[in-house]
Design an enzyme around this catalytic site. Structure first.
Site, PDB file in Angstrom:
ATOM      1  N   ASP A   1      -2.457  -2.707  12.334  1.00 52.88           N
ATOM      2  CA  ASP A   1      -1.901  -3.222  11.080  1.00 52.88           C
ATOM      3  C   ASP A   1      -1.742  -4.740  11.218  1.00 52.88           C
ATOM      4  O   ASP A   1      -0.944  -5.221  12.036  1.00 52.88           O
ATOM      5  CB  ASP A   1      -0.557  -2.556  10.813  1.00 52.88           C
ATOM      6  CG  ASP A   1       0.011  -2.962   9.459  1.00 52.88           C
ATOM      7  OD1 ASP A   1       0.173  -2.082   8.598  1.00 52.88           O
ATOM      8  OD2 ASP A   1       0.280  -4.177   9.253  1.00 52.88           O
TER       9      ASP A   1
ATOM     10  N   ARG B   1       0.846  -1.175   0.000  1.00 54.54           N
ATOM     11  CA  ARG B   1       0.000   0.000   0.000  1.00 54.54           C
ATOM     12  C   ARG B   1       0.888   1.232   0.000  1.00 54.54           C
ATOM     13  O   ARG B   1       1.695   1.420   0.906  1.00 54.54           O
ATOM     14  CB  ARG B   1      -0.871  -0.030   1.261  1.00 54.54           C
ATOM     15  CG  ARG B   1      -2.044   0.883   1.168  1.00 54.54           C
ATOM     16  CD  ARG B   1      -3.185   0.399   2.018  1.00 54.54           C
ATOM     17  NE  ARG B   1      -2.995   0.522   3.453  1.00 54.54           N
ATOM     18  CZ  ARG B   1      -3.964   0.923   4.271  1.00 54.54           C
ATOM     19  NH1 ARG B   1      -5.134   1.256   3.782  1.00 54.54           N
ATOM     20  NH2 ARG B   1      -3.780   0.963   5.558  1.00 54.54           N
TER      21      ARG B   1
ATOM     22  N   ASP C   1       1.820  -6.117  10.809  1.00 58.36           N
ATOM     23  CA  ASP C   1       2.671  -5.783  11.961  1.00 58.36           C
ATOM     24  C   ASP C   1       2.291  -6.608  13.183  1.00 58.36           C
ATOM     25  O   ASP C   1       3.171  -7.069  13.917  1.00 58.36           O
ATOM     26  CB  ASP C   1       2.552  -4.288  12.300  1.00 58.36           C
ATOM     27  CG  ASP C   1       3.315  -3.408  11.321  1.00 58.36           C
ATOM     28  OD1 ASP C   1       4.155  -3.931  10.568  1.00 58.36           O
ATOM     29  OD2 ASP C   1       3.057  -2.188  11.311  1.00 58.36           O
TER      30      ASP C   1
ATOM     31  N   THR D   1      -0.772   7.577  -1.293  1.00 56.12           N
ATOM     32  CA  THR D   1      -1.995   7.541  -2.108  1.00 56.12           C
ATOM     33  C   THR D   1      -2.973   6.461  -1.639  1.00 56.12           C
ATOM     34  O   THR D   1      -4.130   6.463  -2.055  1.00 56.12           O
ATOM     35  CB  THR D   1      -1.636   7.208  -3.571  1.00 56.12           C
ATOM     36  OG1 THR D   1      -1.065   5.889  -3.595  1.00 56.12           O
ATOM     37  CG2 THR D   1      -0.629   8.196  -4.144  1.00 56.12           C
TER      38      THR D   1
HETATM   39  N1  URA Z   1      -4.604  -2.890   6.793  1.00 56.34           N
HETATM   40  C1  URA Z   1      -4.391  -3.225   8.086  1.00 56.34           C
HETATM   41  O1  URA Z   1      -3.539  -4.052   8.380  1.00 56.34           O
HETATM   42  N2  URA Z   1      -5.135  -2.638   9.036  1.00 56.34           N
HETATM   43  C2  URA Z   1      -6.099  -1.728   8.760  1.00 56.34           C
HETATM   44  O2  URA Z   1      -6.770  -1.244   9.677  1.00 56.34           O
HETATM   45  C3  URA Z   1      -6.291  -1.387   7.410  1.00 56.34           C
HETATM   46  C4  URA Z   1      -5.536  -1.979   6.451  1.00 56.34           C
END
Ligand code: URA
Length: 208
Positions: A199, A103, A202, A107
């Site tokens: 995330d 990602r 993570d 953007t």
């Molecule tokens: N990706 C993630 O890992 N967490 C989110 O909240 C949105 C996208």
């Protein structure tokens, strides 16, 4: 497009522990694997069966068996791999596709860096897995790519979805049903699902 929210008590219980920021990396990973078994049960619920003759130790029987070509799990890297592992426990003979997307944090667009899939996608059910359907950019891009390589029969499996993501996904791919454990309240300006779980990559790998 249909959306199935898997509201089984075990799924909801495990999801709560995963959302908790105090849950360790090891705990998060273990729960993701466990929850993927339960979500996998739902996403494969209507797979077609045929029968074959087998010999039990007692007698011959016509026994049910999955019909058709082996299905494909398509993991959207990297967080998709957390769901993939449990799904492969359920369906060890499945084929696997990997779609590498990151990602762009400016953007929020999905940028492809890797793609590898079985060549006969058109003959198979393809279950695309990514824990978070947030902006839906990655999910849409992954499915665009799989369709461009011949896939016609697809499902999308995630852990959490945002209402905004579901709406965008439904517009882009109305033919692809979505399975999720929860539709959360909203997406924030940084593209995170709220309340969410942070995330997913993570949390799974202990990075940040
Ligand atoms: N990706 C993630 O890992 N967490 C989110 O909240 C949105 C996208």
């Amino acid at each position: 497009m249909t959306v199935t929210v898997v509201d089984h008590p075990l799924v909801q219980h495990k999801l709560t522990i995963m959302r908790d920021k105090e849950t360790s990396t090891a705990g998060f990973r273990r729960l993701l694997r466990e929850i993927s078994l339960l979500l996998g049960y739902e996403v494969t619920r209507d797979l077609e069966l045929t029968t074959k003759m087998i010999e039990t130790p007692i007698e011959t029987m016509e026994a049910p068996t999955l019909e058709g070509k082996k299905l494909v799990f398509a993991s959207v890297l990297r967080a998709g791999n957390g769901l993939l592992e449990g799904l492969l426990d359920l369906v060890p003979a499945a084929r696997v596709a990997h779609v590498g997307l990151y990602r762009d944090h400016e953007t929020l667009e999905a940028v492809e860096y890797f793609f590898k899939a079985p060549s006969d996608l058109g003959d198979r059910l393809v279950i695309v897995v990514d824990p978070m359907l947030a902006t839906a950019n990655s999910a849409i891009a992954a499915i665009d790519k799989l369709k461009s390589r011949g896939a016609t029969n697809l499902r999308f499996l995630c852990l959490l979805a945002s209402p905004e993501g579901i709406e965008r996904f439904a517009k882009a791919h109305p033919d692809v049903p979505v399975f999720t454990a929860s539709i959360d309240r909203e997406l924030n300006e940084k593209g995170y699902i709220i309340p969410g779980l942070g995330d997913a990559g993570d949390r799974m790998y202990g990075t940040k």
